[in-house]
Design a protein around this motif. Structure first.
Motif, PDB file in Angstrom:
ATOM      1  N   SER A 144       0.835  -1.217   0.000  1.00  0.00           N
ATOM      2  CA  SER A 144       0.000   0.000   0.000  1.00  0.00           C
ATOM      3  C   SER A 144       0.861   1.254   0.000  1.00  0.00           C
ATOM      4  CB  SER A 144      -0.907   0.031   1.224  1.00  0.00           C
ATOM      5  OG  SER A 144      -1.669  -1.117   1.287  1.00  0.00           O
TER       6      SER A 144
ATOM      7  N   VAL B  34       1.060  17.728  -1.070  1.00  0.00           N
ATOM      8  CA  VAL B  34       0.614  17.710   0.339  1.00  0.00           C
ATOM      9  C   VAL B  34      -0.450  16.628   0.532  1.00  0.00           C
ATOM     10  CG1 VAL B  34      -0.660  19.021   2.094  1.00  0.00           C
ATOM     11  CG2 VAL B  34       1.204  20.109   0.855  1.00  0.00           C
ATOM     12  N   GLN B  35      -1.379  16.621  -0.414  1.00  0.00           N
ATOM     13  CA  GLN B  35      -2.472  15.645  -0.334  1.00  0.00           C
ATOM     14  C   GLN B  35      -1.931  14.210  -0.427  1.00  0.00           C
ATOM     15  OE1 GLN B  35      -5.445  16.550  -3.207  1.00  0.00           O
ATOM     16  NE2 GLN B  35      -6.940  15.202  -2.258  1.00  0.00           N
TER      17      GLN B  35
ATOM     18  N   GLU C  21      -0.261  13.161   2.717  1.00  0.00           N
ATOM     19  CA  GLU C  21      -1.161  12.763   3.804  1.00  0.00           C
ATOM     20  C   GLU C  21      -1.596  11.306   3.648  1.00  0.00           C
ATOM     21  OE1 GLU C  21      -3.989  15.257   5.422  1.00  0.00           O
ATOM     22  OE2 GLU C  21      -2.817  17.076   5.148  1.00  0.00           O
ATOM     23  N   HIS C  22      -1.841  10.904   2.392  1.00  0.00           N
ATOM     24  CA  HIS C  22      -2.186   9.501   2.152  1.00  0.00           C
ATOM     25  C   HIS C  22      -0.986   8.607   2.459  1.00  0.00           C
ATOM     26  CE1 HIS C  22      -5.697  10.963  -0.272  1.00  0.00           C
ATOM     27  NE2 HIS C  22      -6.219   9.917   0.313  1.00  0.00           N
TER      28      HIS C  22
ATOM     29  N   ALA D  61      -0.538   8.183   6.189  1.00  0.00           N
ATOM     30  CA  ALA D  61      -1.468   7.207   6.776  1.00  0.00           C
ATOM     31  C   ALA D  61      -0.998   5.784   6.482  1.00  0.00           C
ATOM     32  CB  ALA D  61      -2.861   7.433   6.206  1.00  0.00           C
ATOM     33  N   ALA D  62      -0.559   5.561   5.231  1.00  0.00           N
ATOM     34  CA  ALA D  62      -0.095   4.218   4.856  1.00  0.00           C
ATOM     35  C   ALA D  62       1.174   3.852   5.628  1.00  0.00           C
ATOM     36  CB  ALA D  62       0.171   4.172   3.357  1.00  0.00           C
TER      37      ALA D  62
ATOM     38  N   ARG E 234       1.999   4.941   8.582  1.00  0.00           N
ATOM     39  CA  ARG E 234       1.633   4.659   9.976  1.00  0.00           C
ATOM     40  C   ARG E 234       1.094   3.239  10.123  1.00  0.00           C
ATOM     41  NH1 ARG E 234      -2.402   9.198  11.189  1.00  0.00           N
ATOM     42  NH2 ARG E 234      -2.761   8.048  13.111  1.00  0.00           N
ATOM     43  N   PHE E 235       0.311   2.806   9.131  1.00  0.00           N
ATOM     44  CA  PHE E 235      -0.221   1.443   9.194  1.00  0.00           C
ATOM     45  C   PHE E 235       0.924   0.434   9.045  1.00  0.00           C
ATOM     46  CE2 PHE E 235      -2.390  -2.184   6.891  1.00  0.00           C
ATOM     47  CZ  PHE E 235      -2.894  -2.739   8.051  1.00  0.00           C
TER      48      PHE E 235
ATOM     49  N   ASP F  61       1.618  17.503   8.990  1.00  0.00           N
ATOM     50  CA  ASP F  61       0.263  17.136   9.359  1.00  0.00           C
ATOM     51  C   ASP F  61      -0.688  18.292   9.149  1.00  0.00           C
ATOM     52  OD1 ASP F  61      -1.621  15.459  10.235  1.00  0.00           O
ATOM     53  OD2 ASP F  61      -0.602  14.967  12.111  1.00  0.00           O
ATOM     54  N   ARG F  62      -1.977  17.944   9.217  1.00  0.00           N
ATOM     55  CA  ARG F  62      -2.966  19.005   9.057  1.00  0.00           C
ATOM     56  C   ARG F  62      -2.850  20.052  10.164  1.00  0.00           C
ATOM     57  NH1 ARG F  62      -7.322  14.509   8.099  1.00  0.00           N
ATOM     58  NH2 ARG F  62      -6.014  13.556   6.558  1.00  0.00           N
TER      59      ARG F  62
ATOM     60  N   GLU G 256      -1.405   5.642  17.486  1.00  0.00           N
ATOM     61  CA  GLU G 256      -0.164   5.907  18.201  1.00  0.00           C
ATOM     62  C   GLU G 256      -0.307   6.819  19.414  1.00  0.00           C
ATOM     63  OE1 GLU G 256      -0.914   6.549  15.095  1.00  0.00           O
ATOM     64  OE2 GLU G 256       0.579   5.833  13.678  1.00  0.00           O
TER      65      GLU G 256
ATOM     66  N   ILE H 143      -5.908   1.953   6.623  1.00  0.00           N
ATOM     67  CA  ILE H 143      -5.112   3.098   6.152  1.00  0.00           C
ATOM     68  C   ILE H 143      -5.958   4.366   6.143  1.00  0.00           C
ATOM     69  CG2 ILE H 143      -3.824   4.057   4.181  1.00  0.00           C
ATOM     70  CD1 ILE H 143      -2.900   1.191   3.582  1.00  0.00           C
TER      71      ILE H 143
ATOM     72  N   ARG I 178      -6.386   5.987   9.428  1.00  0.00           N
ATOM     73  CA  ARG I 178      -5.227   6.798   9.826  1.00  0.00           C
ATOM     74  C   ARG I 178      -5.167   8.101   9.027  1.00  0.00           C
ATOM     75  NH1 ARG I 178      -4.187   1.590  10.955  1.00  0.00           N
ATOM     76  NH2 ARG I 178      -2.954   1.129  12.813  1.00  0.00           N
ATOM     77  N   TYR I 179      -5.680   8.043   7.807  1.00  0.00           N
ATOM     78  CA  TYR I 179      -5.735   9.266   6.988  1.00  0.00           C
ATOM     79  C   TYR I 179      -6.697  10.274   7.627  1.00  0.00           C
ATOM     80  CZ  TYR I 179      -6.979  12.153   2.920  1.00  0.00           C
ATOM     81  OH  TYR I 179      -7.237  13.197   2.073  1.00  0.00           O
TER      82      TYR I 179
ATOM     83  N   SER J  69      -5.574  11.878  11.625  1.00  0.00           N
ATOM     84  CA  SER J  69      -4.179  12.330  11.614  1.00  0.00           C
ATOM     85  C   SER J  69      -3.786  12.673  13.045  1.00  0.00           C
ATOM     86  CB  SER J  69      -4.052  13.560  10.725  1.00  0.00           C
ATOM     87  OG  SER J  69      -4.864  14.589  11.246  1.00  0.00           O
TER      88      SER J  69
ATOM     89  N   SER K 142      -2.954  15.491  14.345  1.00  0.00           N
ATOM     90  CA  SER K 142      -3.617  16.701  14.834  1.00  0.00           C
ATOM     91  C   SER K 142      -5.096  16.449  15.091  1.00  0.00           C
ATOM     92  CB  SER K 142      -3.420  17.848  13.848  1.00  0.00           C
ATOM     93  OG  SER K 142      -3.826  17.442  12.580  1.00  0.00           O
TER      94      SER K 142
ATOM     95  N   MET L 140      -9.350  22.875   9.619  1.00  0.00           N
ATOM     96  CA  MET L 140      -8.335  21.824   9.500  1.00  0.00           C
ATOM     97  C   MET L 140      -8.167  21.335   8.064  1.00  0.00           C
ATOM     98  SD  MET L 140      -9.230  19.562  12.824  1.00  0.00           S
ATOM     99  CE  MET L 140      -7.810  18.568  13.150  1.00  0.00           C
TER     100      MET L 140
ATOM    101  N   HIS M   7      -7.183  23.860   3.509  1.00  0.00           N
ATOM    102  CA  HIS M   7      -6.089  23.843   2.541  1.00  0.00           C
ATOM    103  C   HIS M   7      -6.256  22.699   1.534  1.00  0.00           C
ATOM    104  CE1 HIS M   7      -4.916  20.911   5.496  1.00  0.00           C
ATOM    105  NE2 HIS M   7      -3.916  20.513   4.747  1.00  0.00           N
ATOM    106  N   MET M   8      -7.218  21.819   1.790  1.00  0.00           N
ATOM    107  CA  MET M   8      -7.424  20.692   0.869  1.00  0.00           C
ATOM    108  C   MET M   8      -8.732  20.819   0.096  1.00  0.00           C
ATOM    109  SD  MET M   8      -6.324  17.725   3.452  1.00  0.00           S
ATOM    110  CE  MET M   8      -6.146  16.388   2.299  1.00  0.00           C
TER     111      MET M   8
ATOM    112  N   ARG N 191      -9.730  20.743  -3.980  1.00  0.00           N
ATOM    113  CA  ARG N 191      -8.781  19.991  -4.787  1.00  0.00           C
ATOM    114  C   ARG N 191      -9.126  18.508  -4.823  1.00  0.00           C
ATOM    115  NH1 ARG N 191      -4.741  19.951  -2.099  1.00  0.00           N
ATOM    116  NH2 ARG N 191      -5.341  21.317  -0.425  1.00  0.00           N
TER     117      ARG N 191
END
Lengths: 186, 345
Positions: free
Chosen positions: A37, A125-126, A129-130, A133-134, A136-137, A175-176, B244, B260, B263-264, B267, B269, B337, B340-341, B344
């Motif tokens: 992943s 950035v986007q 973030e994905h 997450a991957a 971290r898993f 991070d966000r 975590e 996954i 976790r996305y 996050s 924060s 939060m 910024h996304m 998009r």
């Protein structure tokens, strides 16, 4: 009577061996799946890097070394056949370089106002973030796997199979934005 | 009650409204409330019991004669049964009077309606720019089921006070809901199916996702620590998400259909934010990321959109707006939060 006890003990040991063996295999597969992943998402990011580099190159003569390093790392990642530690190490270095690039872009007035760069930065950035997450898993799976193969009785089988602890990804503080809740709640 | 401070500028606006534009309505409703409370409210059985003394006094004379007849017919035991008979009669009288409090319920309904249409409807625009308020409607059961908070669909579902509209261009809705009558209080697919009463808040999530992730307020995890984690692992299997942040893990149990994506959405924060929100609001909040929406369950002991008969109307207003405040705060923060996304996706 003694024979029965001996058979029972042997049976117990065989059972323990197979259950531990299977448990290691399950955790190993979980790590491999998690890595797959991450790999998919990292490849997505790899496609973005050349685009970003080509746009910023004209404006960033002073960061040529950084850009060259990034391209080298990108190639290295693509060419690496490793399914773990090597790719993790490359990605960890790439993350540092990307962070440096991000800072450099933000410091340059020309680049910070360039629409193409901003769009690429946003997409990056986007994607990050994905990826985060991957990662971290993957790290959770690796931690479970490492804990397993380093504890008894799995360590015996791990040594027999020459299994080694796997490296985890470093998680950047990319991070966000966290809102300041203090302002709103007390 | 939650201890969430009110955003100062909004609080000033609310205070101004209560002192000026809504003063007359508040005073009028307070009079109505006092009347319901004193005559038909908490003192109702006491007043009626006191009235019962002279009425029963008269009846007693007649019944005394009956008791005397019991005595003549059955001797000493007759007096005992005669007294028991009198007590039963007194109980029946009280029950009859209490049944008359249907009048109180009618009056309370009337007060609630006035409170919602004359006060709440005026306060809503202070917190939400474009929100439509319908006191008798509520979020549908179908939408509640989409949250994944409940794995079974055979339970009673009711509600009131539907608010729906937009904050920062993001669609949202909330209403008072109550669930009851679950066939069993069991844990299935990680859900505690217990009766819930409170507010369900739904916010269109600014970023797209395909999975369902539940963040359940877990009192068991808080009590038993590591042991509960082991039990959870056995119970929920692959759906359990171990994150975590130890502080977050202590407060919530996270279950997801995609490890996954969980976790996305959660996050670092976001975990920090939810932990802080839980601690500061002092509410047992539960969250669900599902169907590209964020569902938040805010429990309350009573319908927060009705006035509390024991408190002055202005205090009830403060209680109500504390909840509105939490909802508006969450909506704003989630937007901040992810802004910024946005655009998009």
């Amino acid at each position: 009577m003694y024979l029965l006890v001996a058979i029972a003990i042997i049976f117990f040991i065989i059972l323990l061996y197979f259950s531990t063996y299977n448990s290691i295999v399950r955790k190993e597969n979980a790590v491999n799946n998690a890595f797959a992943s991450v790999d998919v998402m990292l490849n997505k990011r790899l496609e973005l890097i050349p685009k970003l580099v080509s746009v910023v190159t004209h404006y960033m003569d002073y960061e040529k070394e950084l850009l060259t390093n990034l391209e080298q790392l990108q190639l290295e990642y693509k060419e690496s056949n490793s399914k773990g530690n090597r790719k993790v190490a490359i990605d960890n270095s790439m993350q540092d370089k990307l962070q440096q690039l991000h800072t450099a872009v933000m410091c340059s007035k020309e680049l910070a106002s360039n629409k193409n760069v901003l769009q690429l930065q946003h997409t990056l950035v986007q994607t990050e973030e994905h990826i985060s997450a991957a990662r971290r898993f993957y790290n959770t799976c690796v931690t479970e796997y490492n804990n397993k193969i380093l504890s008894f009785p799995a360590i015996v089988i791990a040594k027999q199979r020459n299994l080694k602890p796997k490296q985890v990804f470093s998680i950047p503080k990319f991070d966000r934005i966290s809102p300041d809740i203090e302002k709103l709640l007390s | 009650m939650p201890y969430i401070s009110i955003i100062p500028d909004k609080y000033e606006e609310v205070k101004h409204l209560l002192r000026n534009e809504l003063k007359e309505v508040c005073d009028f409703l307070d009079k109505k409330r006092k009347k319901i409370f004193t005559i038909n409210g908490a003192y109702f059985p006491i007043i009626m019991a006191l009235l019962a003394v002279p009425i029963l006094g008269g009846i007693l004379i007649i019944l005394g004669f009956i008791v005397y007849l019991f005595f003549l017919l059955f001797g000493d035991e007759g007096v005992f049964w005669g007294v028991i008979f009198l007590f039963l009669l007194f109980g029946l009288y009280i029950w009859y009077l209490d049944s008359k409090s249907g009048f109180k319920r009618y009056k309370t309904k009337d007060l609630n309606y006035d409170y919602q249409t004359k006060i709440l409807a005026r306060l809503v625009p202070v917190y939400f720019e474009s929100v439509d308020y319908q006191p008798t409607k509520f979020i549908s059961k179908g939408l509640f089921l989409k949250s994944g908070f409940s794995a079974q669909d055979s339970f009673r579902f009711k509600g009131t006070n539907l608010f729906q509209g937009k904050i920062n261009g993001i669609s949202m809705a909330f209403s008072q809901i109550a669930t009851s009558g679950y066939s069993s209080k069991r844990k299935s697919k990680g859900l505690v199916e217990e009766n819930f009463e409170g507010i369900l808040f739904i916010l269109s999530y600014p970023i797209k996702f395909h999975s369902t992730t539940l963040v359940i307020n877990d009192k068991h995890a808080q009590l038993f620590g590591d042991l509960s984690q082991m039990i959870q692992k056995k119970l929920y299997g692959d759906a359990l998400v171990n994150l975590e942040d130890p502080k977050f893990e202590k407060l919530f149990t996270v279950l997801s259909t995609d490890q996954i994506e969980a976790r996305y959405l959660l996050s670092f924060s976001m975990m920090e934010y939810l932990t802080e929100l839980q601690e500061k609001s002092k509410m047992k909040l539960s969250f669900s990321f599902s169907d590209n929406k964020l569902f938040i369950a805010l429990p309350s002991r009573r319908n927060i959109f009705n006035p509390d008969l024991r408190k002055p109307i202005r205090e009830s207003v403060i209680d109500t707006i504390k909840y509105m405040e939490v909802i508006a705060t969450i909506a704003e923060d989630i937007y901040d939060m992810h802004k910024h996304m946005i655009g998009r996706e």
